[in-house]
Design a protein around this motif. Structure first.
Motif, PDB file in Angstrom:
ATOM      1  N   PHE A   4      26.033  39.742  -7.610  1.00 44.83           N
ATOM      2  CA  PHE A   4      26.417  41.086  -8.038  1.00 44.83           C
ATOM      3  C   PHE A   4      25.651  42.128  -7.234  1.00 44.83           C
ATOM      4  N   LYS A   5      24.343  41.901  -7.046  1.00 45.32           N
ATOM      5  CA  LYS A   5      23.540  42.844  -6.270  1.00 45.32           C
ATOM      6  C   LYS A   5      24.016  42.910  -4.834  1.00 45.32           C
ATOM      7  N   MET A   6      24.393  41.756  -4.268  1.00 45.68           N
ATOM      8  CA  MET A   6      24.886  41.745  -2.896  1.00 45.68           C
ATOM      9  C   MET A   6      26.195  42.519  -2.804  1.00 45.68           C
ATOM     10  N   LEU A   7      27.086  42.336  -3.766  1.00 45.89           N
ATOM     11  CA  LEU A   7      28.341  43.084  -3.769  1.00 45.89           C
ATOM     12  C   LEU A   7      28.093  44.580  -3.916  1.00 45.89           C
ATOM     13  N   LEU A   8      27.140  44.934  -4.752  1.00 47.71           N
ATOM     14  CA  LEU A   8      26.785  46.338  -4.927  1.00 47.71           C
ATOM     15  C   LEU A   8      26.251  46.912  -3.617  1.00 47.71           C
ATOM     16  N   ALA A   9      25.359  46.170  -2.950  1.00 47.16           N
ATOM     17  CA  ALA A   9      24.811  46.634  -1.672  1.00 47.16           C
ATOM     18  C   ALA A   9      25.910  46.778  -0.634  1.00 47.16           C
ATOM     19  N   LEU A  10      26.813  45.827  -0.561  1.00 48.85           N
ATOM     20  CA  LEU A  10      27.921  45.917   0.388  1.00 48.85           C
ATOM     21  C   LEU A  10      28.823  47.098   0.065  1.00 48.85           C
ATOM     22  N   LEU A  74      16.824  52.003   0.491  1.00 50.05           N
ATOM     23  CA  LEU A  74      16.584  51.110   1.620  1.00 50.05           C
ATOM     24  C   LEU A  74      17.202  49.770   1.271  1.00 50.05           C
ATOM     25  N   ILE A  75      18.119  49.337   2.106  1.00 53.07           N
ATOM     26  CA  ILE A  75      18.752  48.033   1.933  1.00 53.07           C
ATOM     27  C   ILE A  75      18.319  47.167   3.098  1.00 53.07           C
ATOM     28  N   VAL A  76      17.778  46.001   2.784  1.00 57.51           N
ATOM     29  CA  VAL A  76      17.265  45.077   3.788  1.00 57.51           C
ATOM     30  C   VAL A  76      18.038  43.774   3.623  1.00 57.51           C
ATOM     31  N   TYR A  77      18.651  43.298   4.721  1.00 53.80           N
ATOM     32  CA  TYR A  77      19.453  42.086   4.607  1.00 53.80           C
ATOM     33  C   TYR A  77      19.486  41.332   5.926  1.00 53.80           C
ATOM     34  N   ASP A  78      19.739  40.027   5.823  1.00 53.38           N
ATOM     35  CA  ASP A  78      19.887  39.212   7.025  1.00 53.38           C
ATOM     36  C   ASP A  78      21.360  39.183   7.410  1.00 53.38           C
ATOM     37  N   GLU A  83      20.151  36.779   2.259  1.00 51.74           N
ATOM     38  CA  GLU A  83      18.914  37.416   1.797  1.00 51.74           C
ATOM     39  C   GLU A  83      19.106  38.924   1.864  1.00 51.74           C
ATOM     40  N   PHE A  84      18.839  39.614   0.758  1.00 50.88           N
ATOM     41  CA  PHE A  84      18.928  41.071   0.794  1.00 50.88           C
ATOM     42  C   PHE A  84      18.097  41.677  -0.317  1.00 50.88           C
ATOM     43  N   GLN A  85      17.738  42.943  -0.119  1.00 52.12           N
ATOM     44  CA  GLN A  85      16.976  43.704  -1.107  1.00 52.12           C
ATOM     45  C   GLN A  85      17.467  45.153  -1.083  1.00 52.12           C
ATOM     46  N   HIS A  86      17.540  45.765  -2.237  1.00 51.44           N
ATOM     47  CA  HIS A  86      17.843  47.194  -2.359  1.00 51.44           C
ATOM     48  C   HIS A  86      16.650  47.803  -3.083  1.00 51.44           C
ATOM     49  N   VAL A  87      15.903  48.640  -2.362  1.00 46.18           N
ATOM     50  CA  VAL A  87      14.665  49.198  -2.891  1.00 46.18           C
ATOM     51  C   VAL A  87      14.626  50.702  -2.653  1.00 46.18           C
ATOM     52  N   HIS A  88      13.646  51.365  -3.273  1.00 43.52           N
ATOM     53  CA  HIS A  88      13.513  52.818  -3.172  1.00 43.52           C
ATOM     54  C   HIS A  88      12.092  53.158  -2.730  1.00 43.52           C
ATOM     55  N   PRO A  89      11.914  53.448  -1.449  1.00 44.24           N
ATOM     56  CA  PRO A  89      10.582  53.757  -0.910  1.00 44.24           C
ATOM     57  C   PRO A  89       9.989  55.018  -1.537  1.00 44.24           C
ATOM     58  N   GLU A  90       8.666  55.071  -1.504  1.00 40.08           N
ATOM     59  CA  GLU A  90       7.911  56.241  -1.962  1.00 40.08           C
ATOM     60  C   GLU A  90       7.282  56.900  -0.745  1.00 40.08           C
TER      61      GLU A  90
END
Length: 137
Positions: A4-10, A74-78, A83-90
């Motif tokens: 679900f997170k991957m679909l959201l990121a895409l 920030l979305i980080v993925y291969d 592998e992926f991450q959706h994060v919010h930098p400070e």
């Protein structure tokens, strides 16, 4: 939950634009400038700056509007999207900081998305990050 997170990121990528350097779309005026371009697997603090090529200066917290409930995404993925991450930098006053987790080796896309406060222009900017000393990709 991961799918679900991957679909959201895409979906966010599709809605806001692909990384410009990989897909021939209009170049963003905001560029990601990482402090380091490689890291070892595990927990790492990713440090970067945003640079506005139009105003020729750094972009900090005050220069961004809230967009999708946060100032910066920030979305980080291969490349395989395994592998992926959706994060919010400070923002620390000079650099943008975020903690990332890497278990798998590879050449990851790091994609930043936000909206400039000065004129409401939305931007997406990407760079790459090499991860080593983890599990084989």
């Amino acid at each position: 939950m991961k799918s679900f997170k991957m679909l959201l990121a895409l979906g966010v990528i599709a809605l806001c634009g692909q990384p410009s350097s990989a897909h021939g779309t209009k170049e963003s005026r905001v560029e990601i400038e990482p402090v380091v371009t490689s890291t070892i697997a595990g927990t790492t603090q990713y440090v970067f700056q945003l640079f506005d090529t139009s105003k020729r200066g750094l972009v900090g917290d005050a220069e961004l509007n809230i967009s999708h409930e946060k100032k910066l995404h920030l979305i980080v993925y291969d490349p395989s999207l395994g592998e992926f991450q959706h994060v919010h930098p400070e923002f620390d006053g000079t650099n943008w900081l975020v903690t990332l987790e890497f278990a798998v080796n590879g050449n990851y896309w790091v994609w930043a998305q936000g909206e400039l406060a000065v004129d409401g222009e939305k931007f997406s900017s990407s760079t790459k990050l090499d991860v080593t000393n983890g599990a084989a990709a």
